[in-house]
Design a protein around this motif. Structure first.
Motif, PDB file in Angstrom:
ATOM      1  N   ASP A 145      11.788  -2.125   2.591  1.00 42.77           N
ATOM      2  CA  ASP A 145      11.126  -2.425   1.326  1.00 42.77           C
ATOM      3  C   ASP A 145      11.632  -3.678   0.630  1.00 42.77           C
ATOM      4  O   ASP A 145      11.030  -4.109  -0.342  1.00 42.77           O
ATOM      5  N   ASN A 146      12.734  -4.308   1.097  1.00 43.63           N
ATOM      6  CA  ASN A 146      13.179  -5.527   0.405  1.00 43.63           C
ATOM      7  C   ASN A 146      12.755  -6.754   1.203  1.00 43.63           C
ATOM      8  O   ASN A 146      12.353  -6.659   2.373  1.00 43.63           O
ATOM      9  N   PRO A 147      12.797  -7.940   0.624  1.00 42.09           N
ATOM     10  CA  PRO A 147      12.294  -9.150   1.307  1.00 42.09           C
ATOM     11  C   PRO A 147      12.927  -9.400   2.671  1.00 42.09           C
ATOM     12  O   PRO A 147      12.224  -9.783   3.606  1.00 42.09           O
ATOM     13  N   PHE A 148      14.218  -9.204   2.798  1.00 40.26           N
ATOM     14  CA  PHE A 148      14.871  -9.449   4.083  1.00 40.26           C
ATOM     15  C   PHE A 148      14.348  -8.500   5.155  1.00 40.26           C
ATOM     16  O   PHE A 148      14.022  -8.909   6.266  1.00 40.26           O
ATOM     17  N   GLU A 149      14.240  -7.222   4.813  1.00 42.97           N
ATOM     18  CA  GLU A 149      13.763  -6.240   5.787  1.00 42.97           C
ATOM     19  C   GLU A 149      12.300  -6.486   6.163  1.00 42.97           C
ATOM     20  O   GLU A 149      11.913  -6.322   7.326  1.00 42.97           O
ATOM     21  N   GLY A 159       3.075   6.799  -1.938  1.00 42.29           N
ATOM     22  CA  GLY A 159       4.139   7.469  -2.665  1.00 42.29           C
ATOM     23  C   GLY A 159       5.525   7.237  -2.078  1.00 42.29           C
ATOM     24  O   GLY A 159       6.438   8.031  -2.297  1.00 42.29           O
ATOM     25  N   GLN A 160       5.729   6.115  -1.288  1.00 43.07           N
ATOM     26  CA  GLN A 160       7.042   5.784  -0.760  1.00 43.07           C
ATOM     27  C   GLN A 160       7.207   4.273  -0.787  1.00 43.07           C
ATOM     28  O   GLN A 160       6.255   3.525  -0.981  1.00 43.07           O
ATOM     29  N   ASP A 161       8.457   3.797  -0.583  1.00 43.85           N
ATOM     30  CA  ASP A 161       8.746   2.381  -0.770  1.00 43.85           C
ATOM     31  C   ASP A 161       8.194   1.492   0.335  1.00 43.85           C
ATOM     32  O   ASP A 161       7.920   0.313   0.115  1.00 43.85           O
ATOM     33  N   GLY A 162       8.077   1.959   1.535  1.00 46.52           N
ATOM     34  CA  GLY A 162       7.606   1.155   2.661  1.00 46.52           C
ATOM     35  C   GLY A 162       7.616   1.994   3.919  1.00 46.52           C
ATOM     36  O   GLY A 162       7.570   3.230   3.868  1.00 46.52           O
ATOM     37  N   ILE A 163       7.684   1.314   5.084  1.00 43.23           N
ATOM     38  CA  ILE A 163       7.755   2.040   6.342  1.00 43.23           C
ATOM     39  C   ILE A 163       9.069   2.816   6.404  1.00 43.23           C
ATOM     40  O   ILE A 163      10.152   2.262   6.173  1.00 43.23           O
ATOM     41  N   GLN A 164       9.014   4.084   6.690  1.00 37.73           N
ATOM     42  CA  GLN A 164      10.192   4.929   6.761  1.00 37.73           C
ATOM     43  C   GLN A 164      10.740   4.939   8.184  1.00 37.73           C
ATOM     44  O   GLN A 164      10.066   5.316   9.127  1.00 37.73           O
ATOM     45  N   LEU A 165      11.990   4.480   8.339  1.00 36.25           N
ATOM     46  CA  LEU A 165      12.646   4.512   9.634  1.00 36.25           C
ATOM     47  C   LEU A 165      13.376   5.819   9.888  1.00 36.25           C
ATOM     48  O   LEU A 165      13.520   6.237  11.038  1.00 36.25           O
ATOM     49  N   TYR A 166      13.858   6.436   8.819  1.00 36.84           N
ATOM     50  CA  TYR A 166      14.634   7.666   8.987  1.00 36.84           C
ATOM     51  C   TYR A 166      14.495   8.486   7.713  1.00 36.84           C
ATOM     52  O   TYR A 166      14.409   7.933   6.601  1.00 36.84           O
ATOM     53  N   ALA A 172       0.819  -1.212   0.000  1.00 40.06           N
ATOM     54  CA  ALA A 172       0.000   0.000   0.000  1.00 40.06           C
ATOM     55  C   ALA A 172       0.853   1.262   0.000  1.00 40.06           C
ATOM     56  O   ALA A 172       0.409   2.321  -0.454  1.00 40.06           O
ATOM     57  N   PHE A 173       2.122   1.156   0.513  1.00 39.09           N
ATOM     58  CA  PHE A 173       2.964   2.363   0.566  1.00 39.09           C
ATOM     59  C   PHE A 173       3.303   2.877  -0.836  1.00 39.09           C
ATOM     60  O   PHE A 173       3.086   4.068  -1.117  1.00 39.09           O
ATOM     61  N   PRO A 174       3.845   2.031  -1.751  1.00 39.10           N
ATOM     62  CA  PRO A 174       4.141   2.584  -3.082  1.00 39.10           C
ATOM     63  C   PRO A 174       2.890   2.902  -3.889  1.00 39.10           C
ATOM     64  O   PRO A 174       2.903   3.800  -4.739  1.00 39.10           O
ATOM     65  N   VAL A 175       1.797   2.163  -3.653  1.00 37.55           N
ATOM     66  CA  VAL A 175       0.603   2.388  -4.466  1.00 37.55           C
ATOM     67  C   VAL A 175      -0.153   3.634  -4.006  1.00 37.55           C
ATOM     68  O   VAL A 175      -0.588   4.451  -4.810  1.00 37.55           O
ATOM     69  N   TRP A 176      -0.289   3.792  -2.683  1.00 40.54           N
ATOM     70  CA  TRP A 176      -1.116   4.871  -2.168  1.00 40.54           C
ATOM     71  C   TRP A 176      -0.337   5.933  -1.390  1.00 40.54           C
ATOM     72  O   TRP A 176      -0.816   7.069  -1.269  1.00 40.54           O
TER      73      TRP A 176
END
Length: 485
Positions: free
Chosen positions: A231-235, A214-221, A208-212
């Protein structure tokens, strides 16, 4: 974790992240299948082997730490915490408003009844809180002492009784203390629960982050130059693992919070120690009165059916002997001889009755000699071992004597034992008694051998009776009495 500048950060998450989310979902599915097949609720029944009989029933139970997030107890405790906030707001608002109004009106006559009504309302809310704790926490709390006006039944007498009642003021204190605690526990529980399940299910909704968003995933910093996203599988997998740990920890956090709620309900909404002790003493006093009345009825019955009847018969025989003395001296002599035998029997019955009230040997020589005398009348051999540095209080000594007497009577009547033993010793400020027999066992406090009445009699003096009597024996009855010297 990717380090991207705002100008170059792409919006697509890539197919690898969704693929990892699929693997996590598959793993969760297998875990769910394992719980359905082998969990505590449905385990397999007996499985027939091939000519080898019935295989044992095997259930694969998950550890308590893994079952806790989905158990009913956790959801009831969580529901209690969530419901505490609106309840606390209502109670706090009512208490502060009514008490402030009553205190402000104390300069007039209306202040006292308003304040009494405020405390009565707090008592009523306390009853609802005890019911809520009983339903959701399994916390059984007895009702506090009722309001008892000292004189009269009018509104003034009732108001004075409410204001004098410690339970009323404890209920008011509960409404004031529970409010800040409910706010704290609500925030902690909701934070843990929401964070845990959000992170655990992150692989299912990170798209939902990239679709709605406008960012790759949860922002830590993020700052003006750099931004770090999960945003990658490991994370994403590590995020879900952290969420799982929080989910597993949440039930224990909630349980710790509700432990404080249990203490508040017990300490402020239940009966005080003093009132509980008074109620216990009132109950014990009733037991003592009933026991004394039963003993008096037994003594009256024994006198009426035993010694009194024999003495009446003796008086009649002596009257007949007096009439025959001049006519038939030999017959009169025989009647006097028979009357002499009746006198001996009546005297023996009176001695037995006096021994049942309080034996002289107990007063003169103590428990060792008195219990040895009781053991000698038992139908089986009894070994008596009394190890006391000094004699206890006379009342406790008498109770100990009659306890052992009744237990040995049970051995004679019900146990079918070949031998028994009696041990008496002191442990700190307690007098300990133990009667053991090698009979058939099966004795119970709720049985018909008088053990329940004996336990109530000991409880009236803060004593304890413990029965260990498995079927087939042996039977071990232990009594504990206060020393009180």
């Amino acid at each position: 974790m990717h380090d991207r500048s705002p100008e170059t950060a792409p919006h697509a998450p890539g197919t690898g992240a969704r693929g990892h989310g699929h693997r996590l979902g598959h793993g969760h599915g297998r875990g769910h299948g394992l719980g359905d097949g082998h969990g505590p609720g449905e385990g397999h029944g007996p499985v027939q082997g091939h000519g080898l009989g019935v295989a044992p029933d095997r259930r694969l139970r998950l550890p308590a730490g893994l079952r806790a997030p989905v158990e009913g107890r956790h959801w009831r405790e969580l529901g209690y915490v969530l419901l505490s906030l609106p309840v606390a707001v209502a109670l706090f608002t009512y208490a502060v408003t009514m008490v402030s109004l009553g205190a402000g009106l104390l300069v007039t006559f209306l202040g006292i009844p308003v304040l009494a009504a405020a405390l009565a309302g707090c008592r009523g809310f306390g009853a609802l809180e005890r019911a809520r704790a009983r339903a959701l926490l399994g916390c059984e709390v007895a009702d506090p002492e009722p309001v008892r006006p000292r004189t009269g039944n009018g509104p003034l007498a009732w108001s004075g009784a409410v204001l004098r009642s410690g339970a009323s003021w404890r209920a008011l204190l509960y409404t004031l203390v529970q409010f800040p605690w409910a706010v704290f526990s609500f925030c902690v529980a909701v934070t843990f629960w929401a964070a845990g399940w959000s992170l655990l299910t992150y692989p299912l909704w990170f798209w939902a982050f990239p679709v709605w968003g406008g960012q790759d995933g949860i922002q830590l910093y993020g700052d003006g130059q750099h931004a770090f996203y999960l945003d990658n599988p490991f994370e994403i997998a590590v995020t879900a693992l952290v969420g799982l740990l929080i989910v597993l920890a949440t039930p224990w956090v909630v349980r710790a919070l509700t432990t404080v709620d249990r203490l508040l309900v017990h300490g402020l909404l239940g009966p005080s120690r003093l009132s509980a002790r008074v109620s216990e003493l009132e109950s014990d006093r009733g037991v003592v009165i009933d026991t004394a009345a039963a003993d008096l009825r037994r003594i009256e019955r024994d006198l009426h059916d035993g010694a009194q009847a024999r003495l009446v018969n003796l008086a009649m025989e002596l009257g007949l002997a007096k009439e025959k003395l001049a006519e038939d001296p030999q017959a009169a002599a025989r009647m006097v001889e028979e009357a002499h035998g009746e006198v001996k029997t009546a005297l023996q019955e009176l001695r037995d009755l006096a021994r049942g009230i309080h034996p002289a040997v107990l007063t003169d020589r103590g428990l060792d000699a008195a219990l040895s005398s009781v053991a000698s009348r038992c139908t089986v051999p009894v070994r008596v071992d009394v190890d006391l540095p000094e004699r206890p209080a006379p009342a406790i000594e008498g109770i100990a004597y009659f306890t052992v007497s009744e237990l040995l009577q049970n051995v004679s009547k019900h146990s079918r034992a070949r031998s028994a033993s009696v041990e008496v010793w002191r442990s700190e400020d307690r007098l300990m008694l133990q009667v053991v027999d090698d009979g058939v066992g099966g004795a119970r406090l709720d049985g018909g051998s008088g053990l329940r009445g004996l336990a109530e009699r000991l409880d009236a003096v803060d004593g304890v009776l413990v029965v260990d009597s498995p079927p087939g024996g042996p039977t071990r009855v232990t009594a504990e009495l206060p020393w009180r010297r």
